[in-house]
Design a protein around this motif. Structure first.
Motif, PDB file in Angstrom:
ATOM      1  N   GLY A 283      35.166  16.890  40.349  1.00 31.67           N
ATOM      2  CA  GLY A 283      36.391  17.551  40.519  1.00 31.67           C
ATOM      3  C   GLY A 283      36.356  18.939  40.453  1.00 31.67           C
ATOM      4  O   GLY A 283      37.583  19.571  40.822  1.00 31.67           O
ATOM      5  N   ALA A 284      35.168  19.692  40.287  1.00 34.24           N
ATOM      6  CA  ALA A 284      35.128  21.084  40.376  1.00 34.24           C
ATOM      7  C   ALA A 284      34.880  21.555  41.809  1.00 34.24           C
ATOM      8  O   ALA A 284      34.948  22.747  42.001  1.00 34.24           O
ATOM      9  N   LYS A 285      34.430  20.749  42.686  1.00 37.79           N
ATOM     10  CA  LYS A 285      34.029  21.266  43.976  1.00 37.79           C
ATOM     11  C   LYS A 285      35.113  21.952  44.573  1.00 37.79           C
ATOM     12  O   LYS A 285      36.232  21.457  44.812  1.00 37.79           O
ATOM     13  N   GLY A 286      34.713  23.191  45.354  1.00 39.07           N
ATOM     14  CA  GLY A 286      35.660  23.705  45.920  1.00 39.07           C
ATOM     15  C   GLY A 286      36.834  24.642  45.304  1.00 39.07           C
ATOM     16  O   GLY A 286      37.616  25.372  45.774  1.00 39.07           O
ATOM     17  N   ARG A 287      36.551  24.885  43.882  1.00 40.16           N
ATOM     18  CA  ARG A 287      37.346  25.540  43.101  1.00 40.16           C
ATOM     19  C   ARG A 287      36.402  26.874  42.857  1.00 40.16           C
ATOM     20  O   ARG A 287      35.505  26.817  42.330  1.00 40.16           O
ATOM     21  N   SER A 288      37.244  27.901  43.202  1.00 40.43           N
ATOM     22  CA  SER A 288      36.439  29.169  42.840  1.00 40.43           C
ATOM     23  C   SER A 288      36.343  29.689  41.379  1.00 40.43           C
ATOM     24  O   SER A 288      37.286  29.616  40.557  1.00 40.43           O
ATOM     25  N   LEU A 327      34.357  44.787  42.444  1.00 41.91           N
ATOM     26  CA  LEU A 327      34.618  43.257  42.083  1.00 41.91           C
ATOM     27  C   LEU A 327      36.071  43.001  41.898  1.00 41.91           C
ATOM     28  O   LEU A 327      36.551  41.777  42.004  1.00 41.91           O
ATOM     29  N   ARG A 328      37.071  44.070  41.370  1.00 45.66           N
ATOM     30  CA  ARG A 328      38.287  43.925  41.287  1.00 45.66           C
ATOM     31  C   ARG A 328      38.952  43.754  42.563  1.00 45.66           C
ATOM     32  O   ARG A 328      39.864  42.870  42.717  1.00 45.66           O
ATOM     33  N   THR A 329      38.335  44.341  43.542  1.00 44.60           N
ATOM     34  CA  THR A 329      38.949  43.740  44.954  1.00 44.60           C
ATOM     35  C   THR A 329      38.646  42.302  45.300  1.00 44.60           C
ATOM     36  O   THR A 329      39.472  41.674  45.751  1.00 44.60           O
ATOM     37  N   SER A 333      41.259  39.124  46.069  1.00 43.67           N
ATOM     38  CA  SER A 333      41.518  38.348  47.383  1.00 43.67           C
ATOM     39  C   SER A 333      41.022  36.695  47.095  1.00 43.67           C
ATOM     40  O   SER A 333      41.585  35.922  47.748  1.00 43.67           O
ATOM     41  N   ALA A 334      40.130  36.457  46.029  1.00 41.55           N
ATOM     42  CA  ALA A 334      39.579  35.446  45.867  1.00 41.55           C
ATOM     43  C   ALA A 334      40.493  34.540  44.805  1.00 41.55           C
ATOM     44  O   ALA A 334      40.372  33.167  44.794  1.00 41.55           O
ATOM     45  N   ALA A 335      41.042  35.169  44.015  1.00 38.45           N
ATOM     46  CA  ALA A 335      41.846  34.456  42.994  1.00 38.45           C
ATOM     47  C   ALA A 335      41.200  33.283  42.417  1.00 38.45           C
ATOM     48  O   ALA A 335      41.572  32.356  42.445  1.00 38.45           O
ATOM     49  N   PRO A 336      40.079  33.597  41.765  1.00 37.84           N
ATOM     50  CA  PRO A 336      39.185  32.729  41.049  1.00 37.84           C
ATOM     51  C   PRO A 336      40.022  32.007  39.775  1.00 37.84           C
ATOM     52  O   PRO A 336      40.713  32.769  39.105  1.00 37.84           O
ATOM     53  N   VAL A 337      39.606  30.836  39.689  1.00 35.09           N
ATOM     54  CA  VAL A 337      40.336  29.835  38.757  1.00 35.09           C
ATOM     55  C   VAL A 337      39.778  30.273  37.195  1.00 35.09           C
ATOM     56  O   VAL A 337      40.562  30.428  36.189  1.00 35.09           O
ATOM     57  N   CYS A 338      38.637  30.440  37.100  1.00 34.55           N
ATOM     58  CA  CYS A 338      37.883  31.038  35.879  1.00 34.55           C
ATOM     59  C   CYS A 338      36.786  32.109  36.042  1.00 34.55           C
ATOM     60  O   CYS A 338      36.632  32.323  37.176  1.00 34.55           O
ATOM     61  N   GLN A 351      36.606  41.320  30.605  1.00 31.79           N
ATOM     62  CA  GLN A 351      38.107  41.286  30.519  1.00 31.79           C
ATOM     63  C   GLN A 351      38.887  42.415  31.405  1.00 31.79           C
ATOM     64  O   GLN A 351      39.979  42.346  31.564  1.00 31.79           O
ATOM     65  N   THR A 352      37.975  43.721  31.262  1.00 35.73           N
ATOM     66  CA  THR A 352      38.524  44.668  31.948  1.00 35.73           C
ATOM     67  C   THR A 352      38.929  44.477  33.375  1.00 35.73           C
ATOM     68  O   THR A 352      39.751  44.616  33.883  1.00 35.73           O
ATOM     69  N   VAL A 353      37.804  43.797  34.114  1.00 36.99           N
ATOM     70  CA  VAL A 353      38.105  43.556  35.423  1.00 36.99           C
ATOM     71  C   VAL A 353      38.931  42.452  35.967  1.00 36.99           C
ATOM     72  O   VAL A 353      39.544  42.299  36.919  1.00 36.99           O
ATOM     73  N   LEU A 354      39.209  41.667  34.656  1.00 33.45           N
ATOM     74  CA  LEU A 354      40.447  40.506  34.853  1.00 33.45           C
ATOM     75  C   LEU A 354      41.894  40.871  34.760  1.00 33.45           C
ATOM     76  O   LEU A 354      42.724  40.028  34.663  1.00 33.45           O
ATOM     77  N   GLU A 355      41.884  42.256  34.222  1.00 33.90           N
ATOM     78  CA  GLU A 355      43.048  42.451  33.594  1.00 33.90           C
ATOM     79  C   GLU A 355      44.164  42.467  34.877  1.00 33.90           C
ATOM     80  O   GLU A 355      44.111  42.915  36.031  1.00 33.90           O
ATOM     81  N   GLY A 356      45.398  41.883  34.450  1.00 41.52           N
ATOM     82  CA  GLY A 356      46.407  41.517  35.248  1.00 41.52           C
ATOM     83  C   GLY A 356      46.165  40.423  36.135  1.00 41.52           C
ATOM     84  O   GLY A 356      47.138  39.871  37.015  1.00 41.52           O
ATOM     85  N   GLN A 357      45.194  39.551  36.093  1.00 37.77           N
ATOM     86  CA  GLN A 357      45.055  38.327  36.716  1.00 37.77           C
ATOM     87  C   GLN A 357      45.089  36.942  35.835  1.00 37.77           C
ATOM     88  O   GLN A 357      45.221  37.154  34.582  1.00 37.77           O
ATOM     89  N   SER A 358      45.697  35.915  36.596  1.00 40.47           N
ATOM     90  CA  SER A 358      45.859  34.844  35.930  1.00 40.47           C
ATOM     91  C   SER A 358      44.467  34.099  35.462  1.00 40.47           C
ATOM     92  O   SER A 358      44.608  32.791  35.247  1.00 40.47           O
TER      93      SER A 358
END
Length: 395
Positions: A283-288, A327-329, A333-338, A351-358
């Protein structure tokens, strides 16, 4: 007549003394060696699971394990370049088995750039173009040559601990065996790589801004540099079991049949393990997702679940501003799930580079920090990795 029972008391100890003393670099490899030695002996671990193998200073007890060893099993200088010199100095007469050089082990190139723009090497071509079936390696004397010259230096983790001072490794004031660290007064931060300012001379591991132009080459550079995290592919683990059994059989012919049978059983277990992990990851294949440290390429390639970026390159060097910006860019663009942190690393930067991301934050442990040492650590480690990725990437 009274002397006979007294003498017999010493026979088990005499028999045990004939079993080779084996020192191993990291916990997953220790687990593979323990599997091969099961029923005969127990290897010693040099680098505790809580420490990063990319930079470590040995404690006296760990240096003693090396100095007493008849056989040293390590991934190779690609993973632990700092260990090559102490290894030759402390264990000059020991046989050395570098698993990156072992027959049947597949090597992947380091991935290039923040988002691996340099492409993926998924060929998994075996090191010697040999298959590693059940009996493919047992008849070869590949390990017996000792690998004294460690040809892959450019390719770039006691039954529990055997000394009380292995526990936790919170205090490294007595570290020895690593010449670059002599004179460093504070090693408390060494395990987690939380502070590299005290280690300016380790230019390959400092992650300064100048590294942004050649991520993935800190272990020796060049397009042919190979990723040393080989144990994260169960097929490489299977090939390693064969090489370990052969090395032990040369040193201990009386127990050779046990070593080879253990290795054969271990290879069969690896096949089952691979099927279990593959099923878990369907179930993880194709998830970024992104990783903190580009250590999981072998696992990703084997099970067809690919990270889209890494905060740190394969040598775990601290990224410079240019890499962080890229990396932030990439994340935008990739909107990784995890995003996966690691227990061996200071991952506040993640945590710094993920700031503002879901993006969800989870942990991947390539060394098995929380797992008890022994034959079961390797399969447990791999199942935990597969489960962590599957759970975090679940819809």
């Amino acid at each position: 007549m009274r002397l006979l029972p007294f003498a017999l008391l010493f026979l088990p100890a005499m028999a045990r003394a004939e079993v080779p003393v084996v020192a191993v670099d990291i916990a997953p490899v220790h687990s593979l060696v323990a599997r091969v030695m099961q029923g005969v002996g127990t290897p010693d671990l040099v680098i505790p699971p809580g420490a990063s193998p990319h930079g470590y200073a040995m404690r006296p007890s760990e240096a003693r394990s090396l100095s007493k060893a008849d056989l040293v099993v390590w991934v190779g200088a690609g993973l632990t370049p700092w260990l090559a010199e102490p290894l030759d100095a402390l264990a000059p007469n020991a046989r050395k088995l570098a698993l990156m050089e072992a027959e049947g082990v597949s090597l992947l190139a380091f991935r290039e750039g923040v988002g691996f723009e340099g492409g993926h090497d998924h060929d998994h071509a075996a090191h010697d173009d040999e298959a590693h079936g059940d009996d493919a390696h047992d008849g070869h004397d590949h390990a017996a040559e000792g690998h004294e010259e460690h040809a892959h230096k450019d390719d770039g983790h006691e039954g529990h601990a055997h000394d009380d001072d292995h526990e936790g490794h919170k205090d490294h004031d007595d570290h020895v065996g690593h010449e670059d660290h002599v004179g460093h007064e504070d090693h408390d931060d060494h395990n987690g790589h939380e502070n590299h300012e005290d280690h300016a001379e380790h230019e390959d591991h400092e992650g300064r801004d100048g590294h942004d132009g050649h991520e993935g080459h800190a272990h020796g550079g060049g397009a042919d540099a190979r990723d040393p995290h080989i144990w994260l592919d169960p097929e490489n683990a299977a090939a390693s079991l064969s090489a370990i059994a052969q090395a032990l059989a040369v040193l201990d012919p009386e127990n050779a049949a046990i070593y080879r049978e253990n290795a054969k059983d271990g290879r069969a277990e690896m096949e089952i393990l691979s099927k279990q992990i593959a099923q878990r990851l369907q179930g993880a294949k194709g998830r970024s997702f992104i990783v903190f440290h580009d250590a999981f390429h072998y696992f990703e390639a084997r099970f067809d679940v690919e990270a889209v970026a890494a905060v740190s390159a394969g040598d775990a060097a601290t990224p410079g501003p240019a890499r962080v910006s890229a990396l932030r860019t990439k994340i935008g663009s990739a909107a990784p799930v995890c995003a996966f942190a690691e227990p061996q690393m200071n991952t506040s930067l993640l945590q710094t580079v993920l700031e503002g991301q879901s993006t969800k934050l989870a942990t991947l442990d390539p060394l098995g920090v929380s797992l008890p040492l022994g034959p079961d650590l390797y399969p447990d480690l791999m199942l935990v990795l597969g489960g962590a990725i599957a759970d975090c990437l679940a819809p």
